[in-house]
Enzyme design. Sequence first.
Site, PDB file in Angstrom:
ATOM      1  N   LYS A  99       0.842  -1.326   0.062  1.00 25.71           N
ATOM      2  CA  LYS A  99      -0.090  -0.068   0.120  1.00 25.71           C
ATOM      3  C   LYS A  99       0.825   1.114   0.009  1.00 25.71           C
ATOM      4  O   LYS A  99       0.576   2.400  -0.849  1.00 25.71           O
ATOM      5  CB  LYS A  99      -0.963  -0.029   1.199  1.00 25.71           C
ATOM      6  CG  LYS A  99      -1.897  -1.239   1.302  1.00 25.71           C
ATOM      7  CD  LYS A  99      -2.618  -0.864   2.569  1.00 25.71           C
ATOM      8  CE  LYS A  99      -1.957  -0.891   3.833  1.00 25.71           C
ATOM      9  NZ  LYS A  99      -1.153  -2.057   4.170  1.00 25.71           N
TER      10      LYS A  99
ATOM     11  N   ARG B 281      11.912  -2.715  11.827  1.00 28.15           N
ATOM     12  CA  ARG B 281      10.678  -2.239  12.330  1.00 28.15           C
ATOM     13  C   ARG B 281      10.152  -3.036  13.457  1.00 28.15           C
ATOM     14  O   ARG B 281      10.192  -4.304  13.241  1.00 28.15           O
ATOM     15  CB  ARG B 281       9.358  -2.054  11.037  1.00 28.15           C
ATOM     16  CG  ARG B 281       8.898  -0.378  11.344  1.00 28.15           C
ATOM     17  CD  ARG B 281       7.986  -0.545   9.796  1.00 28.15           C
ATOM     18  NE  ARG B 281       6.685  -1.224  10.413  1.00 28.15           N
ATOM     19  CZ  ARG B 281       5.604  -1.046   9.490  1.00 28.15           C
ATOM     20  NH1 ARG B 281       5.792  -0.208   8.287  1.00 28.15           N
ATOM     21  NH2 ARG B 281       4.504  -1.637   9.718  1.00 28.15           N
TER      22      ARG B 281
ATOM     23  N   ARG C 215      11.652  -7.174   5.456  1.00 28.10           N
ATOM     24  CA  ARG C 215      11.789  -5.824   5.708  1.00 28.10           C
ATOM     25  C   ARG C 215      12.255  -5.802   7.228  1.00 28.10           C
ATOM     26  O   ARG C 215      12.987  -4.836   7.663  1.00 28.10           O
ATOM     27  CB  ARG C 215      10.521  -4.892   5.742  1.00 28.10           C
ATOM     28  CG  ARG C 215      10.567  -3.660   5.937  1.00 28.10           C
ATOM     29  CD  ARG C 215       9.485  -2.840   5.677  1.00 28.10           C
ATOM     30  NE  ARG C 215       8.272  -3.241   6.546  1.00 28.10           N
ATOM     31  CZ  ARG C 215       7.019  -2.792   6.322  1.00 28.10           C
ATOM     32  NH1 ARG C 215       6.905  -1.948   5.432  1.00 28.10           N
ATOM     33  NH2 ARG C 215       5.960  -3.130   7.167  1.00 28.10           N
TER      34      ARG C 215
ATOM     35  N   ARG D 213      -9.403   1.503   8.483  1.00 29.54           N
ATOM     36  CA  ARG D 213      -9.085   0.019   8.682  1.00 29.54           C
ATOM     37  C   ARG D 213     -10.252  -0.409   9.687  1.00 29.54           C
ATOM     38  O   ARG D 213     -10.117  -1.796   9.815  1.00 29.54           O
ATOM     39  CB  ARG D 213      -8.003   0.160   9.633  1.00 29.54           C
ATOM     40  CG  ARG D 213      -6.490  -0.286   8.888  1.00 29.54           C
ATOM     41  CD  ARG D 213      -5.314  -0.273   9.920  1.00 29.54           C
ATOM     42  NE  ARG D 213      -4.261  -0.867   9.588  1.00 29.54           N
ATOM     43  CZ  ARG D 213      -3.198  -0.283   9.028  1.00 29.54           C
ATOM     44  NH1 ARG D 213      -3.274   0.687   8.454  1.00 29.54           N
ATOM     45  NH2 ARG D 213      -2.155  -1.132   8.650  1.00 29.54           N
TER      46      ARG D 213
ATOM     47  N   ARG E  56      -1.111  -8.898  13.113  1.00 28.76           N
ATOM     48  CA  ARG E  56      -1.477  -7.774  12.315  1.00 28.76           C
ATOM     49  C   ARG E  56      -2.434  -8.350  11.187  1.00 28.76           C
ATOM     50  O   ARG E  56      -3.335  -7.876  10.714  1.00 28.76           O
ATOM     51  CB  ARG E  56      -0.202  -7.146  11.678  1.00 28.76           C
ATOM     52  CG  ARG E  56       0.244  -6.038  12.739  1.00 28.76           C
ATOM     53  CD  ARG E  56       1.597  -5.651  12.413  1.00 28.76           C
ATOM     54  NE  ARG E  56       1.922  -5.004  11.026  1.00 28.76           N
ATOM     55  CZ  ARG E  56       3.438  -5.141  10.302  1.00 28.76           C
ATOM     56  NH1 ARG E  56       4.309  -5.641  10.815  1.00 28.76           N
ATOM     57  NH2 ARG E  56       3.231  -4.618   9.016  1.00 28.76           N
TER      58      ARG E  56
HETATM   59  P1  B4P Z   1       2.996  -2.288   2.851  1.00 24.58           P
HETATM   60  O1  B4P Z   1       1.839  -2.586   2.374  1.00 24.58           O
HETATM   61  O2  B4P Z   1       3.178  -0.561   2.403  1.00 24.58           O
HETATM   62  O3  B4P Z   1       2.573  -2.303   4.294  1.00 24.58           O
HETATM   63  P2  B4P Z   1       2.843  -1.952   5.679  1.00 24.58           P
HETATM   64  O4  B4P Z   1       3.633  -0.656   5.713  1.00 24.58           O
HETATM   65  O5  B4P Z   1       3.519  -3.024   6.229  1.00 24.58           O
HETATM   66  O6  B4P Z   1       1.352  -1.846   6.148  1.00 24.58           O
HETATM   67  P3  B4P Z   1       0.884  -2.177   7.415  1.00 24.58           P
HETATM   68  O7  B4P Z   1      -0.548  -2.067   7.101  1.00 24.58           O
HETATM   69  O8  B4P Z   1       1.238  -3.023   8.258  1.00 24.58           O
HETATM   70  O9  B4P Z   1       1.501  -0.807   8.255  1.00 24.58           O
HETATM   71  P4  B4P Z   1       1.036   0.497   8.645  1.00 24.58           P
HETATM   72  O10 B4P Z   1       2.080   1.495   8.545  1.00 24.58           O
HETATM   73  O11 B4P Z   1      -0.133   0.926   7.587  1.00 24.58           O
HETATM   74  O12 B4P Z   1       4.163  -2.999   2.965  1.00 24.58           O
HETATM   75  C1  B4P Z   1       5.020  -2.943   1.981  1.00 24.58           C
HETATM   76  C2  B4P Z   1       6.333  -3.965   2.158  1.00 24.58           C
HETATM   77  O13 B4P Z   1       6.393  -4.885   1.065  1.00 24.58           O
HETATM   78  C3  B4P Z   1       7.537  -3.308   1.936  1.00 24.58           C
HETATM   79  O14 B4P Z   1       8.443  -3.689   2.687  1.00 24.58           O
HETATM   80  C4  B4P Z   1       7.762  -3.065   0.443  1.00 24.58           C
HETATM   81  O15 B4P Z   1       9.299  -2.918  -0.063  1.00 24.58           O
HETATM   82  C5  B4P Z   1       7.142  -4.480   0.050  1.00 24.58           C
HETATM   83  N1  B4P Z   1       6.870  -4.525  -1.351  1.00 24.58           N
HETATM   84  C6  B4P Z   1       5.827  -3.608  -1.910  1.00 24.58           C
HETATM   85  N2  B4P Z   1       5.598  -4.063  -2.957  1.00 24.58           N
HETATM   86  C7  B4P Z   1       6.489  -5.023  -3.133  1.00 24.58           C
HETATM   87  C8  B4P Z   1       6.540  -6.182  -4.480  1.00 24.58           C
HETATM   88  N3  B4P Z   1       5.736  -5.750  -5.697  1.00 24.58           N
HETATM   89  N4  B4P Z   1       7.105  -7.128  -4.483  1.00 24.58           N
HETATM   90  C9  B4P Z   1       7.905  -7.295  -3.439  1.00 24.58           C
HETATM   91  N5  B4P Z   1       7.731  -6.436  -2.159  1.00 24.58           N
HETATM   92  C10 B4P Z   1       7.076  -5.439  -2.345  1.00 24.58           C
HETATM   93  O16 B4P Z   1       0.493   0.134  10.055  1.00 24.58           O
HETATM   94  C11 B4P Z   1       1.348   0.002  10.973  1.00 24.58           C
HETATM   95  C12 B4P Z   1       0.585   0.180  12.306  1.00 24.58           C
HETATM   96  O17 B4P Z   1       0.006   1.436  12.657  1.00 24.58           O
HETATM   97  C13 B4P Z   1      -0.581  -0.632  12.320  1.00 24.58           C
HETATM   98  O18 B4P Z   1      -0.396  -2.196  12.529  1.00 24.58           O
HETATM   99  C14 B4P Z   1      -1.420  -0.279  13.409  1.00 24.58           C
HETATM  100  O19 B4P Z   1      -1.054  -0.601  14.822  1.00 24.58           O
HETATM  101  C15 B4P Z   1      -1.315   1.415  13.184  1.00 24.58           C
HETATM  102  N6  B4P Z   1      -2.391   2.085  12.260  1.00 24.58           N
HETATM  103  C16 B4P Z   1      -1.771   2.460  11.073  1.00 24.58           C
HETATM  104  N7  B4P Z   1      -2.955   3.068  10.566  1.00 24.58           N
HETATM  105  C17 B4P Z   1      -4.156   2.635  11.278  1.00 24.58           C
HETATM  106  C18 B4P Z   1      -5.561   3.142  11.411  1.00 24.58           C
HETATM  107  N8  B4P Z   1      -6.182   3.563  10.368  1.00 24.58           N
HETATM  108  N9  B4P Z   1      -6.337   2.552  12.358  1.00 24.58           N
HETATM  109  C19 B4P Z   1      -5.884   2.086  13.458  1.00 24.58           C
HETATM  110  N10 B4P Z   1      -4.310   1.842  13.464  1.00 24.58           N
HETATM  111  C20 B4P Z   1      -3.520   2.092  12.535  1.00 24.58           C
END
Ligand code: B4P
Length: 186
Positions: A12, A131, A125, A86, A142
């Site tokens: 995302k 992280r 990652r 979410r 998660r």
């Molecule tokens: P992403 O999909 O970008 O996911 P994320 O950052 O891990 O999302 P997550 O949902 O866990 O975390 P967020 O920060 O939103 O991951 C991409 C990964 O895949 C990267 O390492 C990238 O390099 C790799 N990648 C991408 N495309 C690729 C491809 N084509 N091939 C191979 N690899 C690829 O949230 C973190 C925490 O914050 C949550 O757990 C929650 O506690 C809190 N939070 C955030 N928003 C919230 C909300 N709206 N409500 C409540 N809590 C919230």
Amino acid sequence: MMIFLGPPGAGKGTQAARVAERLGLTKISTGDILRAHVREGTELGKKVAPIMERGDLVPDDLILAIIKEELKKLPVPRVIFDGFPRTRPQAEALDRLLGDLGLRLDAVVLLEVPTDELVQRLMKRAQEEGRVDDNEETIRRRLAVYREETEPLIDYYARKGVLFTVQGVGPVDQITECVLKVIGAA
Ligand code: B4P
């Protein structure tokens, strides 16, 4: 206004940044904003750090306060939301907020990636970026929270006729092109 929806690790953040740049939109990532608060040790950061470390969701009221604050900063909000909403209450609150501002939700892009690939990406990652929520136990948590709290939003947005599904596996560039194509921007 656009939303990127999908499980943790679906890409995302990666795709939202690329699409925002291509279309001249502002990306609002709740995860990035929360991590900045944790790094800077703000009151909010202290409150949310243990929640994020467990892989749980931050309470809706705190998230909605962040979103309102971010939208206020923009003279003309043209936004991609990354990782928000979410939960159903967050989605309903966003509908009300957009309604009050006279704005329309144009597209919700769902990135689909098989679970094994998600776990592999997040473990990779963990090694590269360290992280705190990228360890195997928290990743499983998660994913479970996603299935329980966030997945029902797929149906919520499908019923509104704004859901576009894209396979999130393969080269990052190709996925960006697919997203732009399905939303009619390519
Ligand atoms: P992403 O999909 O970008 O996911 P994320 O950052 O891990 O999302 P997550 O949902 O866990 O975390 P967020 O920060 O939103 O991951 C991409 C990964 O895949 C990267 O390492 C990238 O390099 C790799 N990648 C991408 N495309 C690729 C491809 N084509 N091939 C191979 N690899 C690829 O949230 C973190 C925490 O914050 C949550 O757990 C929650 O506690 C809190 N939070 C955030 N928003 C919230 C909300 N709206 N409500 C409540 N809590 C919230």
